[in-house]
Design an enzyme around this catalytic site. Structure first.
Site, PDB file in Angstrom:
ATOM      1  N   GLY A   1       0.859  -1.294  -0.033  1.00  0.00           N
ATOM      2  CA  GLY A   1       0.037   0.274  -0.170  1.00  0.00           C
ATOM      3  C   GLY A   1       1.191   0.935   0.125  1.00  0.00           C
ATOM      4  O   GLY A   1       1.053   2.256  -0.928  1.00  0.00           O
ATOM      5  N   SER A   2       1.989   1.509   0.497  1.00  0.00           N
ATOM      6  CA  SER A   2       2.363   2.840   1.191  1.00  0.00           C
ATOM      7  C   SER A   2       4.444   1.924   0.910  1.00  0.00           C
ATOM      8  O   SER A   2       5.219   3.452   0.265  1.00  0.00           O
ATOM      9  CB  SER A   2       2.909   3.262   2.154  1.00  0.00           C
ATOM     10  OG  SER A   2       3.349   2.244   3.472  1.00  0.00           O
ATOM     11  N   GLY A   3       4.367   1.307   0.667  1.00  0.00           N
ATOM     12  CA  GLY A   3       5.810   0.544   0.421  1.00  0.00           C
ATOM     13  C   GLY A   3       6.436   0.325   1.677  1.00  0.00           C
ATOM     14  O   GLY A   3       7.713   0.020   2.247  1.00  0.00           O
ATOM     15  N   ASN A   4       6.414   1.054   3.080  1.00  0.00           N
ATOM     16  CA  ASN A   4       7.102   1.080   4.078  1.00  0.00           C
ATOM     17  C   ASN A   4       7.166  -0.282   4.379  1.00  0.00           C
ATOM     18  O   ASN A   4       8.268  -0.720   4.788  1.00  0.00           O
ATOM     19  CB  ASN A   4       6.497   1.732   5.495  1.00  0.00           C
ATOM     20  CG  ASN A   4       6.293   3.055   4.431  1.00  0.00           C
ATOM     21  OD1 ASN A   4       7.567   4.371   4.320  1.00  0.00           O
ATOM     22  ND2 ASN A   4       5.470   4.666   4.880  1.00  0.00           N
TER      23      ASN A   4
ATOM     24  N   GLU B   1       6.909  -3.305   3.242  1.00  0.00           N
ATOM     25  CA  GLU B   1       7.719  -4.170   2.553  1.00  0.00           C
ATOM     26  C   GLU B   1       9.341  -3.973   2.414  1.00  0.00           C
ATOM     27  O   GLU B   1       9.453  -4.913   1.765  1.00  0.00           O
ATOM     28  CB  GLU B   1       6.870  -3.647   0.612  1.00  0.00           C
ATOM     29  CG  GLU B   1       5.102  -4.568   0.815  1.00  0.00           C
ATOM     30  CD  GLU B   1       4.395  -3.546   1.380  1.00  0.00           C
ATOM     31  OE1 GLU B   1       3.421  -3.564   2.052  1.00  0.00           O
ATOM     32  OE2 GLU B   1       4.726  -2.252   1.910  1.00  0.00           O
TER      33      GLU B   1
ATOM     34  N   HIS C   1      23.771   6.146  -4.978  1.00  0.00           N
ATOM     35  CA  HIS C   1      24.477   6.533  -3.165  1.00  0.00           C
ATOM     36  C   HIS C   1      24.112   5.090  -2.812  1.00  0.00           C
ATOM     37  O   HIS C   1      25.375   5.381  -2.077  1.00  0.00           O
ATOM     38  CB  HIS C   1      24.009   7.780  -2.874  1.00  0.00           C
ATOM     39  CG  HIS C   1      23.743   8.987  -3.860  1.00  0.00           C
ATOM     40  ND1 HIS C   1      23.957  10.064  -2.724  1.00  0.00           N
ATOM     41  CD2 HIS C   1      24.359   9.430  -4.769  1.00  0.00           C
ATOM     42  CE1 HIS C   1      24.071  11.317  -4.124  1.00  0.00           C
ATOM     43  NE2 HIS C   1      24.843  10.735  -5.109  1.00  0.00           N
ATOM     44  N   ASN C   2      23.451   4.430  -2.680  1.00  0.00           N
ATOM     45  CA  ASN C   2      23.081   3.237  -1.573  1.00  0.00           C
ATOM     46  C   ASN C   2      23.070   1.996  -2.665  1.00  0.00           C
ATOM     47  O   ASN C   2      23.229   1.143  -1.026  1.00  0.00           O
ATOM     48  CB  ASN C   2      21.467   3.634  -0.838  1.00  0.00           C
ATOM     49  CG  ASN C   2      21.706   5.083  -0.431  1.00  0.00           C
ATOM     50  OD1 ASN C   2      21.445   5.135  -0.716  1.00  0.00           O
ATOM     51  ND2 ASN C   2      22.799   5.522   0.587  1.00  0.00           N
TER      52      ASN C   2
END
Length: 161
Positions: free
Chosen positions: A69-72, A74, A101-102
């Site tokens: 839903g938000s990706g958080n 997950e 960068h990551n």
């Protein structure tokens, strides 16, 4: 060589996953779908995201996409898998920076946060962007990996400075 992309979703981004699978295959990517296989409003995302993240780690050179839903949640679930650097992307710039960068190897998106077309653009920016190999970025990633592998805590590193 065709890049393999692992993808997983729960019910909240099922439509986005279906759209991305078709679009990414048309774009020439080798897409491995880790579910959900059907739209089930009662499904739970952690097992799906963890399976996808584990597949990315086991498949060098591949990248992953986790959707909800938000990706958080997950992103959090994927980041529990050692070797995963999952980044939440909410636009093309954050997706590109996650790779540059990551050296993120998994991107998380919220199916309720953008249109299907915007989701595809965000994912393509992530998949198309290489890691910069910049010295400071590589150093920071190495610090994270050291901690992840049982190395020193951040406070100990700071004491050495």
């Amino acid at each position: 060589m065709t890049m393999r992309v692992h993808i997983a979703t729960d019910h909240a981004a099922f439509e986005l996953k279906q759209h991305l699978v078709v679009e990414l295959q048309a774009d020439g990517f080798d897409v491995v779908d880790h579910g959900a296989g059907t739209l089930d409003p009662a499904d739970d995302y952690p097992p799906l995201m963890i399976a996808c993240a584990e597949a990315v780690v086991a498949d060098p050179g591949s990248l992953g996409i986790v959707l909800g839903g938000s990706g958080n949640g997950e992103q959090i679930a994927a980041n529990k898998v050692p070797g995963v650097r999952a980044a939440l992307a909410y636009n093309v710039d954050t997706a590109r920076l996650a790779r540059e960068h990551n050296d993120a190897n998994v991107v998380a998106l919220g199916g309720r946060m953008q249109s299907l077309e915007e989701g595809h653009a965000i994912v393509r920016a992530f998949l198309d962007t290489p890691f910069s190999n910049g010295e400071r970025h590589a150093r920071r990633i190495a610090m994270i990996a050291e901690y992840e592998n049982g190395g020193r805590a951040a406070a100990e590193v700071l004491e050495d400075r």
